[in-house]
Design a protein around this motif. Structure first.
Motif, PDB file in Angstrom:
ATOM      1  N   ASN A   1      42.695  19.724  72.752  1.00 14.52           N
ATOM      2  CA  ASN A   1      42.866  19.094  74.068  1.00 14.52           C
ATOM      3  C   ASN A   1      42.077  19.798  75.169  1.00 14.52           C
ATOM      4  N   GLY A   2      41.813  21.092  74.946  1.00 17.89           N
ATOM      5  CA  GLY A   2      41.028  21.844  75.924  1.00 17.89           C
ATOM      6  C   GLY A   2      41.732  21.979  77.264  1.00 17.89           C
ATOM      7  N   VAL A   3      41.000  22.552  78.231  1.00 18.76           N
ATOM      8  CA  VAL A   3      41.552  22.716  79.578  1.00 18.76           C
ATOM      9  C   VAL A   3      41.713  21.348  80.234  1.00 18.76           C
ATOM     10  N   LYS A   4      40.829  20.430  79.893  1.00 23.51           N
ATOM     11  CA  LYS A   4      40.915  19.074  80.449  1.00 23.51           C
ATOM     12  C   LYS A   4      42.277  18.460  80.116  1.00 23.51           C
TER      13      LYS A   4
ATOM     14  N   LEU B   1      36.389  11.274  77.870  1.00 23.51           N
ATOM     15  CA  LEU B   1      36.864  10.512  76.703  1.00 23.51           C
ATOM     16  C   LEU B   1      38.291  10.944  76.369  1.00 23.51           C
ATOM     17  N   PRO B   2      39.077  10.058  75.728  1.00 24.60           N
ATOM     18  CA  PRO B   2      40.396  10.496  75.266  1.00 24.60           C
ATOM     19  C   PRO B   2      40.248  11.622  74.246  1.00 24.60           C
ATOM     20  N   PRO B   3      41.235  12.544  74.175  1.00 24.89           N
ATOM     21  CA  PRO B   3      41.123  13.714  73.291  1.00 24.89           C
ATOM     22  C   PRO B   3      40.735  13.377  71.856  1.00 24.89           C
ATOM     23  N   GLU B   4      41.282  12.283  71.328  1.00 20.37           N
ATOM     24  CA  GLU B   4      41.002  11.969  69.917  1.00 20.37           C
ATOM     25  C   GLU B   4      39.525  11.646  69.660  1.00 20.37           C
ATOM     26  N   LYS B   5      38.799  11.253  70.714  1.00 19.21           N
ATOM     27  CA  LYS B   5      37.360  10.971  70.563  1.00 19.21           C
ATOM     28  C   LYS B   5      36.535  12.263  70.619  1.00 19.21           C
ATOM     29  N   LYS B   6      37.106  13.323  71.209  1.00 16.84           N
ATOM     30  CA  LYS B   6      36.391  14.604  71.321  1.00 16.84           C
ATOM     31  C   LYS B   6      36.706  15.538  70.150  1.00 16.84           C
TER      32      LYS B   6
ATOM     33  N   PRO C   1      27.710  20.873  61.231  1.00 15.14           N
ATOM     34  CA  PRO C   1      28.005  22.234  61.706  1.00 15.14           C
ATOM     35  C   PRO C   1      27.187  22.595  62.951  1.00 15.14           C
ATOM     36  N   LYS C   2      26.202  21.776  63.276  1.00 17.41           N
ATOM     37  CA  LYS C   2      25.353  22.027  64.443  1.00 17.41           C
ATOM     38  C   LYS C   2      25.941  21.452  65.732  1.00 17.41           C
ATOM     39  N   VAL C   3      27.018  20.699  65.616  1.00 10.17           N
ATOM     40  CA  VAL C   3      27.655  20.096  66.794  1.00 10.17           C
ATOM     41  C   VAL C   3      29.084  20.606  66.887  1.00 10.17           C
ATOM     42  N   LYS C   4      29.412  21.219  68.029  1.00  7.08           N
ATOM     43  CA  LYS C   4      30.743  21.820  68.140  1.00  7.08           C
ATOM     44  C   LYS C   4      31.340  21.562  69.519  1.00  7.08           C
ATOM     45  N   TYR C   5      32.540  21.025  69.509  1.00  5.40           N
ATOM     46  CA  TYR C   5      33.325  20.858  70.737  1.00  5.40           C
ATOM     47  C   TYR C   5      34.375  21.957  70.750  1.00  5.40           C
ATOM     48  N   GLY C   6      34.537  22.603  71.895  1.00 11.19           N
ATOM     49  CA  GLY C   6      35.514  23.684  71.956  1.00 11.19           C
ATOM     50  C   GLY C   6      35.893  24.012  73.386  1.00 11.19           C
ATOM     51  N   THR C   7      36.598  25.124  73.521  1.00 11.41           N
ATOM     52  CA  THR C   7      37.072  25.554  74.836  1.00 11.41           C
ATOM     53  C   THR C   7      36.972  27.065  74.943  1.00 11.41           C
TER      54      THR C   7
END
Length: 362
Positions: free
Chosen positions: A20-23, A110-115, A126-132
């Protein structure tokens, strides 16, 4: 504080593990910065303890004219002192910069489930990473930031795996920035009195990555940070700020014992920020300064920034250039494999320029 996070662990799970991150935290209606984000007093950013950097931006279009040498000197002087400078007429269209900022907001809204589909372990690449934050599992206090990180391998991979909301703009931005970076690196290495082959330059700038950073509006920005004190590990970073600002750079002083003044880098419409990374400080045997910097959280509105990182390929050995060492009489850094340097960098929480100690000869 909302009651759903009655323990530090449930907060951590919500933000980091569930993606969910800080957002997500802000959207949940949190009214105070959770304890997990409260920085020790010495790490908090007090705007009144800094001043605005008033250095004018460098006009890169003048590299092709009568003022070539003057512009070269401006670039070199900035690299030797602050390690940060702003550039205009850089070859990246202003409409593209606006589109990038819009795309970043679109992705993070975007809604969390899309991120979360881009979180480590489930991301299609492995080259694409979403995080916080930076390395949440190692940090005593988390950073008030979410991000999506996209490492460039090929156009085909980028189009296939990068998020639809930003891939075309991010790819174009990375390519145009990379050309500018190469020009700047060739100028800097030339000023060291060293000639290196094209293939070596390619290896030193062979890893390219574009990030989109998102800093949600924060209820108590004075208690936390958007990004903690650090220098970048690569050669050169190109940064697009939005108009809100919050980037601070430390002025290194001789025999600096953790002191030194902080300058705020103001957003200049149409400008890009360039900063020197650890790789160039090592190659130049300390002549060029990798810039220690940090980012303030803001209470007024959410903001974005979009850096392009250029760094050596993982197998490249980096150390002071032999010609520079010969001139200086001694090497300040040992030669290291960049993958090892990178592992150390990402294996620790932000701590100023401590990452350089990995290569420093005591």
């Amino acid at each position: 504080m909302t009651s759903s996070f009655n323990t530090s662990n449930s907060l951590y799970d919500f933000i980091v593990r569930d993606g969910n991150g800080v957002k997500g935290l802000v959207d949940s209606g949190v009214l105070d910065v959770p304890e997990r984000y409260i920085q020790p007093p010495e790490e908090r950013i007090k705007k009144e303890d800094s001043r605005i950097c008033d250095a004018p931006p460098i006009d890169l279009s003048k590299l092709n004219g009568a003022e070539h040498e003057k512009v070269v000197d401006e670039i070199v002087r900035a690299a030797e002192t602050l390690g940060f400078f702003q550039v205009v007429n850089h070859g990246v269209p202003l409409e593209l910069l606006e589109s990038l900022k819009d795309a970043a907001h679109t992705f993070f809204n975007l809604p969390p489930e899309k991120k979360v589909v881009y979180c480590t372990g489930v991301s299609p690449s492995p080259k694409v990473k979403y995080g916080t934050s930076f390395v949440p599992e190692k940090e005593k206090a988390l950073e008030w930031k979410d991000y999506i990180s996209m490492v460039y391998n090929s156009d085909k991979e980028a189009i296939q795996y990068w998020p639809n909301q930003c891939k075309e703009f991010a790819l174009e931005y990375l390519k145009l920035s990379s050309k500018m970076v190469r020009d700047i690196v060739e100028i800097l290495i030339g000023k060291l009195g060293v000639v290196i082959e094209d293939s070596k330059v390619e290896s030193l700038l062979g890893m390219k990555m574009v990030n989109m950073n998102y800093y949600p509006a924060c209820p108590n920005p004075e208690l936390t940070v958007g990004v903690g004190r650090h220098s970048d590990m690569g050669a050169i970073t190109v940064l697009l700020q939005d108009g809100i600002g919050g980037l601070y750079v430390k002025v290194e002083e001789e025999n600096d014992a953790g002191k030194g003044e902080w300058l705020e880098i103001p957003p200049i419409p149409g400008a890009l920020v360039i900063n020197i990374g650890d790789t160039l400080q090592i190659l130049s045997n300390g002549k060029f300064k990798s810039a220690e910097h940090r980012v303030r959280a803001t209470s007024t509105q959410s903001r974005v920034s979009v850096p392009v990182f250029t760094a050596p390929i993982a197998t490249e050995r980096i150390g002071p250039l032999p010609e520079v060492v010969k001139k200086d009489g001694l090497a300040l850094y040992r030669e290291v494999v960049f993958q090892d340097y990178m592992n150390n960098f990402f294996g620790n929480a932000h701590a100023g320029k401590k990452s350089l100690d990995f290569a420093r000869i005591n």
